[in-house]
Design a protein around this motif. Structure first.
Motif, mmCIF file in Angstrom:
data_model
loop_
_atom_site.group_PDB
_atom_site.id
_atom_site.type_symbol
_atom_site.label_atom_id
_atom_site.label_comp_id
_atom_site.label_asym_id
_atom_site.label_seq_id
_atom_site.Cartn_x
_atom_site.Cartn_y
_atom_site.Cartn_z
ATOM 1 N N VAL A 127 45.331 19.367 24.826
ATOM 2 C CA VAL A 127 45.201 18.268 23.945
ATOM 3 C C VAL A 127 44.140 18.573 22.941
ATOM 4 O O VAL A 127 43.262 19.613 23.125
ATOM 5 N N HIS A 128 44.486 18.346 21.660
ATOM 6 C CA HIS A 128 43.744 18.723 20.592
ATOM 7 C C HIS A 128 42.753 17.470 19.970
ATOM 8 O O HIS A 128 43.249 16.490 20.174
ATOM 9 N N SER A 129 41.678 17.805 19.844
ATOM 10 C CA SER A 129 40.808 16.737 19.383
ATOM 11 C C SER A 129 40.103 17.145 18.080
ATOM 12 O O SER A 129 40.073 18.248 17.731
ATOM 13 N N VAL A 130 39.001 15.992 17.764
ATOM 14 C CA VAL A 130 38.291 16.450 16.577
ATOM 15 C C VAL A 130 36.769 15.907 17.099
ATOM 16 O O VAL A 130 36.811 14.891 17.701
ATOM 17 N N ARG A 131 35.959 16.515 16.624
ATOM 18 C CA ARG A 131 34.566 16.185 16.874
ATOM 19 C C ARG A 131 33.776 15.081 16.040
ATOM 20 O O ARG A 131 34.450 14.885 14.930
ATOM 21 N N VAL A 132 33.254 14.325 16.522
ATOM 22 C CA VAL A 132 32.425 13.002 15.820
ATOM 23 C C VAL A 132 31.926 13.491 14.498
ATOM 24 O O VAL A 132 31.975 12.825 13.434
ATOM 25 N N ASP A 133 31.477 14.702 14.541
ATOM 26 C CA ASP A 133 30.605 15.201 13.317
ATOM 27 C C ASP A 133 31.452 15.746 12.150
ATOM 28 O O ASP A 133 31.012 16.416 11.126
ATOM 29 N N GLU A 134 32.827 16.004 12.433
ATOM 30 C CA GLU A 134 33.618 16.845 11.425
ATOM 31 C C GLU A 134 34.246 15.724 10.424
ATOM 32 O O GLU A 134 34.380 14.726 10.581
ATOM 33 N N ASP A 135 34.459 16.479 9.318
ATOM 34 C CA ASP A 135 34.971 15.448 8.075
ATOM 35 C C ASP A 135 36.343 15.048 8.377
ATOM 36 O O ASP A 135 37.160 15.684 9.285
ATOM 37 N N GLN A 136 36.769 13.882 7.715
ATOM 38 C CA GLN A 136 38.032 13.236 8.152
ATOM 39 C C GLN A 136 39.036 14.451 7.646
ATOM 40 O O GLN A 136 40.152 14.398 8.000
ATOM 41 N N GLU A 137 38.769 15.307 6.541
ATOM 42 C CA GLU A 137 39.787 16.215 5.961
ATOM 43 C C GLU A 137 40.085 17.107 7.278
ATOM 44 O O GLU A 137 41.312 17.454 7.326
ATOM 45 N N VAL A 138 38.967 17.297 8.047
ATOM 46 C CA VAL A 138 39.509 18.157 9.105
ATOM 47 C C VAL A 138 40.341 17.726 10.125
ATOM 48 O O VAL A 138 41.299 18.276 10.642
ATOM 49 N N ALA A 139 40.075 16.534 10.354
ATOM 50 C CA ALA A 139 40.998 15.699 11.246
ATOM 51 C C ALA A 139 42.540 15.442 10.914
ATOM 52 O O ALA A 139 43.451 15.648 11.436
ATOM 53 N N ALA A 140 42.531 15.239 9.511
ATOM 54 C CA ALA A 140 43.713 15.115 8.652
ATOM 55 C C ALA A 140 44.590 16.445 8.808
ATOM 56 O O ALA A 140 45.650 16.249 9.137
ATOM 57 N N GLU A 141 43.890 17.368 8.450
ATOM 58 C CA GLU A 141 44.558 18.587 8.652
ATOM 59 C C GLU A 141 45.012 19.053 9.999
ATOM 60 O O GLU A 141 46.035 19.662 10.353
ATOM 61 N N ARG A 142 44.147 18.744 10.946
ATOM 62 C CA ARG A 142 44.466 19.029 12.378
ATOM 63 C C ARG A 142 45.961 18.371 12.934
ATOM 64 O O ARG A 142 46.547 18.600 13.521
ATOM 65 N N MET A 143 45.854 16.963 12.390
ATOM 66 C CA MET A 143 46.827 16.178 12.832
ATOM 67 C C MET A 143 48.112 16.815 12.214
ATOM 68 O O MET A 143 49.165 16.736 12.836
ATOM 69 N N ARG A 144 48.109 17.223 10.842
ATOM 70 C CA ARG A 144 49.386 17.604 10.136
ATOM 71 C C ARG A 144 49.728 18.946 10.941
ATOM 72 O O ARG A 144 50.939 19.147 11.242
ATOM 73 N N HIS A 145 48.787 19.889 11.137
ATOM 74 C CA HIS A 145 48.822 21.234 11.894
ATOM 75 C C HIS A 145 49.475 20.875 13.171
ATOM 76 O O HIS A 145 50.658 21.868 13.405
ATOM 77 N N TYR A 146 49.310 20.099 13.865
ATOM 78 C CA TYR A 146 49.844 19.961 15.288
ATOM 79 C C TYR A 146 51.078 18.795 15.715
ATOM 80 O O TYR A 146 51.453 18.718 16.496
ATOM 81 N N GLY A 147 51.240 18.267 14.332
ATOM 82 C CA GLY A 147 52.128 17.108 14.155
ATOM 83 C C GLY A 147 52.118 16.076 15.105
ATOM 84 O O GLY A 147 52.915 15.443 15.718
ATOM 85 N N VAL A 148 50.503 15.608 15.249
ATOM 86 C CA VAL A 148 50.495 14.403 15.791
ATOM 87 C C VAL A 148 50.065 13.318 15.057
ATOM 88 O O VAL A 148 49.530 13.563 13.954
ATOM 89 N N LEU A 149 50.135 12.111 15.601
ATOM 90 C CA LEU A 149 49.913 10.909 14.688
ATOM 91 C C LEU A 149 48.299 10.307 14.940
ATOM 92 O O LEU A 149 47.623 9.509 14.505
ATOM 93 N N ALA A 150 47.594 11.018 16.005
ATOM 94 C CA ALA A 150 46.402 10.234 16.352
ATOM 95 C C ALA A 150 45.726 11.665 17.334
ATOM 96 O O ALA A 150 46.368 12.431 17.824
ATOM 97 N N LEU A 151 44.389 11.581 17.172
ATOM 98 C CA LEU A 151 43.650 12.541 17.666
ATOM 99 C C LEU A 151 42.115 11.749 18.328
ATOM 100 O O LEU A 151 41.751 11.026 17.656
ATOM 101 N N PRO A 152 41.953 12.177 19.630
ATOM 102 C CA PRO A 152 40.629 11.891 20.130
ATOM 103 C C PRO A 152 39.431 12.419 19.476
ATOM 104 O O PRO A 152 39.594 13.344 19.022
ATOM 105 N N VAL A 153 38.635 11.536 19.386
ATOM 106 C CA VAL A 153 37.333 11.869 18.791
ATOM 107 C C VAL A 153 36.499 12.104 19.811
ATOM 108 O O VAL A 153 35.843 11.155 20.628
ATOM 109 N N VAL A 154 35.673 13.455 19.813
ATOM 110 C CA VAL A 154 34.780 13.698 21.130
ATOM 111 C C VAL A 154 33.566 13.934 20.435
ATOM 112 O O VAL A 154 33.229 14.552 19.310
#
Length: 76
Positions: free
Chosen positions: A46-73
């Motif tokens: 499971v791929h996630s994004v940390r609560v303190d990471e920028d939204q650009e990081v989340a968007a790039e991670r979503m694009r990279h892994y081809g997912v529509l949502a990421l859990p925020v931890v």
């Protein structure tokens, strides 16, 4: 009218300490027998994004892994 019928839906699995442990598809849950443990149908990849990471990081991670949502931890 039902839309997005082919859209996959996922639930995130956490342990008793609320630590993210995996992801399971809703399809796997509804097609499994009631006796099937969630652990048996959970993917630990499971791929996630940390609560303190920028939204650009989340968007790039979503694009990279081809997912529509990421859990925020958090850090824990």
């Amino acid at each position: 009218e039902v839309e997005d019928v082919d859209q996959p839906f996922y639930l995130y699995v956490v342990d008793e300490d609320n630590i993210l442990r995996g992801v399971v598809s809703l399809r796997a849950i509804v097609t499994s027998t009631p006796e099937t443990p969630i652990a048996a149908i959970t993917s630990e990849e499971v791929h996630s994004v940390r609560v303190d990471e920028d939204q650009e990081v989340a968007a790039e991670r979503m694009r990279h892994y081809g997912v529509l949502a990421l859990p925020v931890v958090d850090a824990d």
